[in-house]
Write a protein that holds these residues in place. Structure first.
Motif, PDB file in Angstrom:
ATOM      1  N   ASP A 166     -22.288  22.351   5.872  1.00  0.00           N
ATOM      2  CA  ASP A 166     -21.920  23.752   5.657  1.00  0.00           C
ATOM      3  C   ASP A 166     -21.188  24.357   6.849  1.00  0.00           C
ATOM      4  OD1 ASP A 166     -23.223  23.912   3.082  1.00  0.00           O
ATOM      5  OD2 ASP A 166     -25.114  23.805   4.183  1.00  0.00           O
ATOM      6  N   PHE A 167     -21.349  23.781   8.027  1.00  0.00           N
ATOM      7  CA  PHE A 167     -20.696  24.213   9.263  1.00  0.00           C
ATOM      8  C   PHE A 167     -20.854  23.071  10.249  1.00  0.00           C
ATOM      9  CE2 PHE A 167     -24.933  25.882   8.697  1.00  0.00           C
ATOM     10  CZ  PHE A 167     -25.601  25.344   9.770  1.00  0.00           C
ATOM     11  N   VAL A 168     -20.260  23.200  11.424  1.00  0.00           N
ATOM     12  CA  VAL A 168     -20.278  22.098  12.393  1.00  0.00           C
ATOM     13  C   VAL A 168     -20.881  22.594  13.702  1.00  0.00           C
ATOM     14  CG1 VAL A 168     -18.896  20.330  13.552  1.00  0.00           C
ATOM     15  CG2 VAL A 168     -18.195  21.169  11.303  1.00  0.00           C
ATOM     16  N   GLU A 192     -10.951  23.096  16.339  1.00  0.00           N
ATOM     17  CA  GLU A 192      -9.765  23.249  15.500  1.00  0.00           C
ATOM     18  C   GLU A 192      -9.912  22.445  14.209  1.00  0.00           C
ATOM     19  OE1 GLU A 192      -5.162  23.184  16.604  1.00  0.00           O
ATOM     20  OE2 GLU A 192      -6.023  21.158  16.629  1.00  0.00           O
ATOM     21  N   ALA A 193     -10.425  21.231  14.310  1.00  0.00           N
ATOM     22  CA  ALA A 193     -10.612  20.390  13.125  1.00  0.00           C
ATOM     23  C   ALA A 193     -11.626  21.005  12.170  1.00  0.00           C
ATOM     24  CB  ALA A 193     -11.049  18.986  13.547  1.00  0.00           C
ATOM     25  N   ALA A 197     -10.887  22.437   8.287  1.00  0.00           N
ATOM     26  CA  ALA A 197     -11.680  22.023   7.132  1.00  0.00           C
ATOM     27  C   ALA A 197     -12.408  23.196   6.480  1.00  0.00           C
ATOM     28  CB  ALA A 197     -12.690  20.957   7.562  1.00  0.00           C
ATOM     29  N   GLY A 198     -12.184  24.410   6.994  1.00  0.00           N
ATOM     30  CA  GLY A 198     -12.819  25.588   6.424  1.00  0.00           C
ATOM     31  C   GLY A 198     -14.261  25.773   6.834  1.00  0.00           C
ATOM     32  N   LYS A 199     -14.656  25.195   7.970  1.00  0.00           N
ATOM     33  CA  LYS A 199     -16.037  25.283   8.433  1.00  0.00           C
ATOM     34  C   LYS A 199     -16.121  26.079   9.740  1.00  0.00           C
ATOM     35  CE  LYS A 199     -17.149  22.366   5.158  1.00  0.00           C
ATOM     36  NZ  LYS A 199     -17.903  22.759   3.962  1.00  0.00           N
ATOM     37  N   LYS A 200     -17.207  26.835   9.892  1.00  0.00           N
ATOM     38  CA  LYS A 200     -17.464  27.529  11.144  1.00  0.00           C
ATOM     39  C   LYS A 200     -17.900  26.523  12.211  1.00  0.00           C
ATOM     40  CE  LYS A 200     -16.737  31.731   9.647  1.00  0.00           C
ATOM     41  NZ  LYS A 200     -15.685  32.611  10.203  1.00  0.00           N
ATOM     42  N   ALA A 201     -17.620  26.871  13.478  1.00  0.00           N
ATOM     43  CA  ALA A 201     -17.955  26.006  14.613  1.00  0.00           C
ATOM     44  C   ALA A 201     -18.953  26.725  15.509  1.00  0.00           C
ATOM     45  CB  ALA A 201     -16.694  25.662  15.405  1.00  0.00           C
ATOM     46  N   LEU A 202     -20.142  26.161  15.645  1.00  0.00           N
ATOM     47  CA  LEU A 202     -21.208  26.739  16.455  1.00  0.00           C
ATOM     48  C   LEU A 202     -21.418  25.854  17.679  1.00  0.00           C
ATOM     49  CD1 LEU A 202     -23.704  27.507  13.534  1.00  0.00           C
ATOM     50  CD2 LEU A 202     -21.671  28.776  14.245  1.00  0.00           C
ATOM     51  N   VAL A 203     -21.502  26.470  18.863  1.00  0.00           N
ATOM     52  CA  VAL A 203     -21.485  25.692  20.102  1.00  0.00           C
ATOM     53  C   VAL A 203     -22.716  26.004  20.959  1.00  0.00           C
ATOM     54  CG1 VAL A 203     -20.193  25.131  22.193  1.00  0.00           C
ATOM     55  CG2 VAL A 203     -18.956  25.649  20.079  1.00  0.00           C
ATOM     56  N   HIS A 204     -23.498  24.980  21.211  1.00  0.00           N
ATOM     57  CA  HIS A 204     -24.638  25.031  22.139  1.00  0.00           C
ATOM     58  C   HIS A 204     -24.089  25.023  23.565  1.00  0.00           C
ATOM     59  CE1 HIS A 204     -28.459  22.972  23.827  1.00  0.00           C
ATOM     60  NE2 HIS A 204     -27.549  22.784  24.761  1.00  0.00           N
ATOM     61  N   ALA A 373     -20.622  32.319   6.994  1.00  0.00           N
ATOM     62  CA  ALA A 373     -19.690  32.655   5.913  1.00  0.00           C
ATOM     63  C   ALA A 373     -19.927  31.856   4.646  1.00  0.00           C
ATOM     64  CB  ALA A 373     -18.252  32.466   6.387  1.00  0.00           C
ATOM     65  N   MET A 374     -21.124  32.034   4.047  1.00  0.00           N
ATOM     66  CA  MET A 374     -21.409  31.394   2.779  1.00  0.00           C
ATOM     67  C   MET A 374     -21.187  32.387   1.633  1.00  0.00           C
ATOM     68  SD  MET A 374     -22.234  28.233   3.242  1.00  0.00           S
ATOM     69  CE  MET A 374     -21.057  28.116   4.586  1.00  0.00           C
ATOM     70  N   PRO A 375     -20.426  32.035   0.611  1.00  0.00           N
ATOM     71  CA  PRO A 375     -20.132  32.967  -0.480  1.00  0.00           C
ATOM     72  C   PRO A 375     -21.404  33.494  -1.141  1.00  0.00           C
ATOM     73  CG  PRO A 375     -18.775  30.992  -0.644  1.00  0.00           C
ATOM     74  CD  PRO A 375     -19.783  30.732   0.416  1.00  0.00           C
ATOM     75  N   SER A 376     -21.434  34.779  -1.403  1.00  0.00           N
ATOM     76  CA  SER A 376     -22.498  35.483  -2.133  1.00  0.00           C
ATOM     77  C   SER A 376     -23.758  35.709  -1.311  1.00  0.00           C
ATOM     78  CB  SER A 376     -22.875  34.751  -3.435  1.00  0.00           C
ATOM     79  OG  SER A 376     -21.755  34.644  -4.273  1.00  0.00           O
ATOM     80  N   TYR A 377     -24.010  34.915  -0.285  1.00  0.00           N
ATOM     81  CA  TYR A 377     -25.159  35.154   0.579  1.00  0.00           C
ATOM     82  C   TYR A 377     -24.676  36.015   1.747  1.00  0.00           C
ATOM     83  CZ  TYR A 377     -28.305  32.048  -1.915  1.00  0.00           C
ATOM     84  OH  TYR A 377     -29.129  31.484  -2.873  1.00  0.00           O
ATOM     85  N   THR A 378     -24.596  37.314   1.508  1.00  0.00           N
ATOM     86  CA  THR A 378     -24.001  38.220   2.485  1.00  0.00           C
ATOM     87  C   THR A 378     -25.018  38.804   3.447  1.00  0.00           C
ATOM     88  OG1 THR A 378     -24.271  40.191   1.103  1.00  0.00           O
ATOM     89  CG2 THR A 378     -22.260  38.876   0.783  1.00  0.00           C
TER      90      THR A 378
END
Length: 426
Positions: A166-168, A192-193, A197-204, A373-378
């Motif tokens: 769902d995200f990276v 960027e990749a 691919a339309g995924k959010k990027a979360l960074v530790h 950014a998951m659809p409908s789960y706002t």
């Protein structure tokens, strides 16, 4: 279904809507309007919320259920995560975001979990790290992380994984230039990749410099309060807050992580958790008897963890004042008996740090949903959003403890259905 005569705190951060009526059709909210006593839905179900407060279902935005489960014998792994998701739902947490673990476990849970009995699960699968980087240094399980030695390899791996998650999640932790830390170039290329691919990027992250690099790479959220540099901490925090606010980068401080790791085996901390209602006497004895209670945690020494905890607490109001979008997540449950209780403790810590009650709700609802950014789960009570909500007996804007007190929950609504009252977590 119609919920009538209720005060709606919709998760947007705007003023409460008093004497409101909330329509639900199927799994979605349809409308928030002034109460109309004669209104009757097609199915005839009406909930009288008189004297109550309706808020969106809470989100846990940083945990590792599939990581915990990977250490168990294989037949126990998926049942463990499903039970944990049921415990989260019993605690009023309707959505769980797993920030790193076994993809096989995540996929099996999504297939097998009953949505009427468990919180919704979103997941990252394995995280990306440097060569023998964290968490491989401590756990050595290749199902938990994928090693990256050069940017183009990283780009390829992100593209391959993005189809299944769902995200990276990226681990950007360690000494610059060391092989166990992703290079700046690799981080840029991989973020960027993920976006391509339309995924959010979360960074530790670990340090302020790590946050600066993550923001420059385009990270959507930085995970964990950083280690202070030792300079003028408040001035330093102000600059960091401006950076995050101006870039629109979300911030998930996981204060409860650093609180637990910093206190280690301090029995005085157990007493504090008792006073704050996170533990009872029986749970305190159980925690103190655990074989790992008080043992050093790999990679995060107690002194450093306490420094991050104190810094995170002192600077959270600075972040809020600057307009940083803060997100509630707990990461680990070590001294705290269970992952759901760790999230509720995070909300308590936000209140202790001075975050306004309305903002605390936003951190665990709207901001949490926006971040991935998951659809409908706002994360809001609004027309078209999935109907996840809590009906509270007390006003959480006047008393934030209403969010963490199970006795104050009149009802939990999951995908438009009211769950039986009295659910409790063990």
């Amino acid at each position: 279904m119609i919920i009538q005569n209720v005060t709606v705190i919709d998760g947007s951060g705007t003023a409460p809507i008093e004497n409101a009526e909330v329509g639900v059709a199927g799994e979605r909210f349809t409308e928030v309007r002034p109460s109309t006593p004669d209104a009757v839905p097609a199915d005839g179900e009406v909930i009288d919320g008189r004297g109550g407060y309706l808020i969106p279902g809470l989100w846990e935005s940083h945990t590792h259920l599939a990581g915990y489960a990977a250490a168990l014998p294989e037949p126990e792994q998926v049942p463990f995560v499903i039970r944990a998701l049921a415990d989260f739902l019993a605690a009023g947490v309707t959505t769980v975001v797993d920030l790193g673990g076994s993809l096989d476990i995540d996929r099996a849970v999504r297939t097998q979990a009953d949505p009427g009995e468990t919180a919704k699960l979103y997941y990252a699968g394995p995280v990306f790290t440097g060569v023998e980087g964290w968490p491989l240094q401590a756990h050595g399980n290749p199902a938990l992380a994928r090693q990256v030695s050069d940017p183009e390899q990283g780009r390829r791996l992100v593209r391959e994984l993005a189809e299944d998650v769902d995200f990276v999640k990226f681990i950007y932790d360690g000494e610059p230039g060391a092989p166990d830390k992703l290079s700046r170039r690799a981080l840029h290329v991989m973020v960027e990749a993920a976006h391509e691919a339309g995924k959010k990027a979360l960074v530790h992250i670990r340090t302020h410099a790590d946050i600066e690099d993550a923001v420059a790479a385009g990270a959507d959220c930085v995970e964990h309060a950083p280690l202070p540099s030792g300079d003028d901490e408040l001035t330093e925090a102000g600059k960091l807050a401006d950076l995050l606010a101006n870039s629109g980068t979300y911030y998930c401080p996981t204060l409860v992580t650093w609180e637990q790791l910093g206190h280690g085996g301090d029995r005085g901390y157990l007493q504090e958790l008792l006073v704050d209602g996170i533990l009872d006497e029986a749970k305190a004895r159980t925690v103190a008897a655990r074989p790992g209670f008080g043992r050093p945690f790999p990679h995060h020494p107690a002194e450093e963890s306490m420094a991050r905890f104190r810094y995170g607490m002192r600077t959270l109001p600075i972040m809020h004042a600057a307009g940083v979008k803060i997100v509630a997540g707990s990461d680990v449950a070590l001294t705290i008996p269970s992952p759901p209780l760790a999230l509720l403790r995070e909300l308590q810590l936000f209140a202790k740090a001075g975050l306004p009650p309305a903002e605390i709700i936003v951190t665990a609802t709207r901001h949490a949903a926006e971040r991935i950014a998951m659809p409908s789960y706002t994360g809001t009570i609004s027309a078209g959003s999935v109907a996840d909500a809590l009906l509270l007996d007390r006003d959480p804007l006047a008393d934030p403890s209403a969010l963490s007190d199970p006795a104050g929950r009149a009802a939990t609504i999951r995908q438009g259905k009211v769950l039986p009252r009295g659910n409790r977590i063990e």
